[in-house]
Scaffold this motif. Sequence first.
Motif, PDB file in Angstrom:
ATOM      1  N   LEU A  85       0.836  -1.191   0.000  1.00  0.00           N
ATOM      2  CA  LEU A  85       0.000   0.000   0.000  1.00  0.00           C
ATOM      3  C   LEU A  85       0.875   1.246   0.000  1.00  0.00           C
ATOM      4  O   LEU A  85       1.829   1.339   0.782  1.00  0.00           O
ATOM      5  CB  LEU A  85      -0.911  -0.006   1.232  1.00  0.00           C
ATOM      6  CG  LEU A  85      -1.874   1.165   1.414  1.00  0.00           C
ATOM      7  CD1 LEU A  85      -3.136   0.697   2.118  1.00  0.00           C
ATOM      8  CD2 LEU A  85      -1.255   2.319   2.199  1.00  0.00           C
ATOM      9  N   PHE A  86       0.561   2.180  -0.866  1.00  0.00           N
ATOM     10  CA  PHE A  86       1.262   3.469  -0.879  1.00  0.00           C
ATOM     11  C   PHE A  86       0.246   4.563  -0.594  1.00  0.00           C
ATOM     12  O   PHE A  86      -0.745   4.716  -1.318  1.00  0.00           O
ATOM     13  CB  PHE A  86       1.934   3.712  -2.232  1.00  0.00           C
ATOM     14  CG  PHE A  86       2.728   4.985  -2.281  1.00  0.00           C
ATOM     15  CD1 PHE A  86       3.844   5.157  -1.478  1.00  0.00           C
ATOM     16  CD2 PHE A  86       2.339   6.031  -3.113  1.00  0.00           C
ATOM     17  CE1 PHE A  86       4.581   6.345  -1.515  1.00  0.00           C
ATOM     18  CE2 PHE A  86       3.068   7.216  -3.157  1.00  0.00           C
ATOM     19  CZ  PHE A  86       4.196   7.368  -2.355  1.00  0.00           C
ATOM     20  N   ASP A  87       0.474   5.311   0.482  1.00  0.00           N
ATOM     21  CA  ASP A  87      -0.485   6.340   0.885  1.00  0.00           C
ATOM     22  C   ASP A  87      -0.030   7.746   0.504  1.00  0.00           C
ATOM     23  O   ASP A  87      -0.560   8.741   1.010  1.00  0.00           O
ATOM     24  CB  ASP A  87      -0.740   6.271   2.395  1.00  0.00           C
ATOM     25  CG  ASP A  87       0.526   6.474   3.224  1.00  0.00           C
ATOM     26  OD1 ASP A  87       1.575   6.795   2.624  1.00  0.00           O
ATOM     27  OD2 ASP A  87       0.461   6.311   4.452  1.00  0.00           O
ATOM     28  N   GLY A  88       0.954   7.831  -0.389  1.00  0.00           N
ATOM     29  CA  GLY A  88       1.467   9.132  -0.795  1.00  0.00           C
ATOM     30  C   GLY A  88       2.708   9.552  -0.050  1.00  0.00           C
ATOM     31  O   GLY A  88       3.392  10.492  -0.462  1.00  0.00           O
TER      32      GLY A  88
ATOM     33  N   GLN B 149       4.572   6.814   2.254  1.00  0.00           N
ATOM     34  CA  GLN B 149       5.414   5.653   2.479  1.00  0.00           C
ATOM     35  C   GLN B 149       4.696   4.389   2.017  1.00  0.00           C
ATOM     36  O   GLN B 149       3.470   4.386   1.812  1.00  0.00           O
ATOM     37  CB  GLN B 149       5.773   5.527   3.967  1.00  0.00           C
ATOM     38  CG  GLN B 149       4.575   5.282   4.870  1.00  0.00           C
ATOM     39  CD  GLN B 149       4.981   5.132   6.328  1.00  0.00           C
ATOM     40  OE1 GLN B 149       6.119   4.854   6.632  1.00  0.00           O
ATOM     41  NE2 GLN B 149       4.022   5.290   7.227  1.00  0.00           N
ATOM     42  N   TYR B 150       5.484   3.323   1.858  1.00  0.00           N
ATOM     43  CA  TYR B 150       4.935   2.022   1.490  1.00  0.00           C
ATOM     44  C   TYR B 150       4.664   1.219   2.751  1.00  0.00           C
ATOM     45  O   TYR B 150       5.473   1.194   3.675  1.00  0.00           O
ATOM     46  CB  TYR B 150       5.913   1.273   0.588  1.00  0.00           C
ATOM     47  CG  TYR B 150       6.128   1.943  -0.745  1.00  0.00           C
ATOM     48  CD1 TYR B 150       5.220   1.772  -1.782  1.00  0.00           C
ATOM     49  CD2 TYR B 150       7.223   2.781  -0.961  1.00  0.00           C
ATOM     50  CE1 TYR B 150       5.405   2.398  -3.006  1.00  0.00           C
ATOM     51  CE2 TYR B 150       7.415   3.415  -2.177  1.00  0.00           C
ATOM     52  CZ  TYR B 150       6.501   3.219  -3.197  1.00  0.00           C
ATOM     53  OH  TYR B 150       6.679   3.839  -4.403  1.00  0.00           O
ATOM     54  N   ARG B 151       3.506   0.550   2.782  1.00  0.00           N
ATOM     55  CA  ARG B 151       3.137  -0.246   3.938  1.00  0.00           C
ATOM     56  C   ARG B 151       2.557  -1.576   3.471  1.00  0.00           C
ATOM     57  O   ARG B 151       2.154  -1.737   2.314  1.00  0.00           O
ATOM     58  CB  ARG B 151       2.111   0.481   4.816  1.00  0.00           C
ATOM     59  CG  ARG B 151       2.601   1.783   5.403  1.00  0.00           C
ATOM     60  CD  ARG B 151       1.839   2.126   6.680  1.00  0.00           C
ATOM     61  NE  ARG B 151       0.408   2.160   6.460  1.00  0.00           N
ATOM     62  CZ  ARG B 151      -0.285   3.258   6.150  1.00  0.00           C
ATOM     63  NH1 ARG B 151       0.340   4.407   6.005  1.00  0.00           N
ATOM     64  NH2 ARG B 151      -1.592   3.216   5.979  1.00  0.00           N
ATOM     65  N   ILE B 152       2.500  -2.518   4.396  1.00  0.00           N
ATOM     66  CA  ILE B 152       1.940  -3.832   4.088  1.00  0.00           C
ATOM     67  C   ILE B 152       0.428  -3.828   4.265  1.00  0.00           C
ATOM     68  O   ILE B 152      -0.090  -3.294   5.244  1.00  0.00           O
ATOM     69  CB  ILE B 152       2.563  -4.904   5.006  1.00  0.00           C
ATOM     70  CG1 ILE B 152       4.044  -5.075   4.705  1.00  0.00           C
ATOM     71  CG2 ILE B 152       1.835  -6.237   4.858  1.00  0.00           C
ATOM     72  CD1 ILE B 152       4.339  -5.589   3.315  1.00  0.00           C
ATOM     73  N   GLU B 153      -0.272  -4.394   3.318  1.00  0.00           N
ATOM     74  CA  GLU B 153      -1.712  -4.610   3.405  1.00  0.00           C
ATOM     75  C   GLU B 153      -1.946  -6.122   3.431  1.00  0.00           C
ATOM     76  O   GLU B 153      -1.376  -6.859   2.609  1.00  0.00           O
ATOM     77  CB  GLU B 153      -2.422  -3.981   2.201  1.00  0.00           C
ATOM     78  CG  GLU B 153      -3.924  -4.038   2.253  1.00  0.00           C
ATOM     79  CD  GLU B 153      -4.527  -2.946   3.135  1.00  0.00           C
ATOM     80  OE1 GLU B 153      -5.757  -2.913   3.263  1.00  0.00           O
ATOM     81  OE2 GLU B 153      -3.766  -2.130   3.699  1.00  0.00           O
TER      82      GLU B 153
END
Length: 531
Positions: free
Chosen positions: A21-24, A26-30
């Motif tokens: 997941l990219f929220d604008g 950082q990248y995170r795990i979904e």
Amino acid sequence: MKTVRKFVCDFCLNGCNIGILFDGYQYRIEYLTEEPPNYGRLCPRGNSASIVIDHPKRLCYPLLDGKEITWQQALNTIQQWLDECSGRERAVVYSRGLSPAEAATVAGFARQLGTENLVCGYLEPDNFLGVQLAGVRRAKLEEVQSARAILLVGDVFSASPVAAKFILDARYAERNSRLVVIDSIRTRQSGFAQLFLLVKPGTEYRALAAIAGILDPKLNLDVDRFAVECGVERSRLEEAAAILKSTPAGLVGAAASFGRVANPLLHSLCAQLVALKTDKPFAGFAEALIPNGRLSFQQFQEKVVQGQIKMIFWFGGLFPYSYPEVFPALSQVRFRVATTIFRLSSPLPGLVLPVVSEFEKSGSGETLWRQVSREPVVRPVSGSRLISEIIQGITGSTATESLNVPVPVQVDKLLEWLAGSRKPEPVSGYLLVGERRAIGIGEFYDSEEEITVNPADARQLGVKDEELVTVKSRTAEEQFRVKVSGAVPAGVLVVGVDAHRNRRLFSVEFDEPGGIATIPPTKVEVWRTQG
């Protein structure tokens, strides 16, 4: 704007689906709870996978002896080095972090360079879990889930934490489900076993050979000899054989860790021999399976020591050269080119080129349970290049060539190797054993400054928890904080082997059959550190 892209994790062969997941910012795990084979569950490495994408240690430019240079300067340097050596003086080594297509391109690159020195540089013991014993079938995921008699050799739960969930579900599905574990230290996995066989370090395959000999006397294996050599009473080996034989639905699984296995080939094949004699499928829980090259690593190292190799290219994803224990030999090579994702804390002599991570490239491959395709979930980090782009820049074109596919080993050949296997030498003092932890990619998540010591040994050394000891092998010397635990037998010390500083304590050795490269437990001196 939030966007989620699906990716097949490449940290081991379980092939978990994860969302990036990219929220604008950082990248995170979904967590993809509807996606098999993991249904949203992830191991510690998978949970931290997105950190790799924009990790502060990502390498974004070529380094020459630790100094930043441009890509054009790097390519010019390579051309100058190529002009100073012939094809037979060049070597191409490949390790993990390459897709099958990239590995084929690297093999084609060796041919373009006019060299037969194409070498597999992935020396992890788990690579031999891909060597197949004739007649053994590979486990399907549904067979793991329905297994009622399971034999695990090595720490499968650390090698594949998500698969551990399926194994535990099967273990407790019915009251008569059974789990047998063979290992040289007590891990969390051993706590779930109905029968735990604690063997001497590096002798797991001897316990497996004894069980196979009990299951099928026609194999003419010396069961009593193997029982003595692995340090387990014959009656307990017979109990293990009875459990596996009495329940049709089952599984034999194996893991093999750096610094833990004395002969990874026999470790793998003997586990499969037990599977064959109980008509059960086999699962080798490896991080990666890399095919052999045209030259064995032993032959390559001999050429290096003899001064026949003047230039090497080492292609991989995580670390240049992968194994600090081979640095002394490689230091004799005049020109060295390596690829990496990360920047090392200590500069590496030679030319180091930044490459894209698994998240930034497409590819296909095979996991334990299925064929998978991977598409890039993010754009490549600035300055990094694909392997094919690097080769194109060097030669002006790319070519592909198939790598060797191992031929299944016949049972008679395995029996011949077992008959000729050397008896383990008695060890006086301390034996250092390696442990791959569930979390850890190199030195980026855990410094691994701790050593596990048996209570009796701690008393003898005069140390307590958190105090320091010095450990010296024939290749290195390091200091560790002590963790006192009965999980390790007396005379055995355990360190994590994701950190390069720890791996230096072990050495690459070449064992029969076939002079295979192995990194076994090693004898060490240990004493309390003053001050």
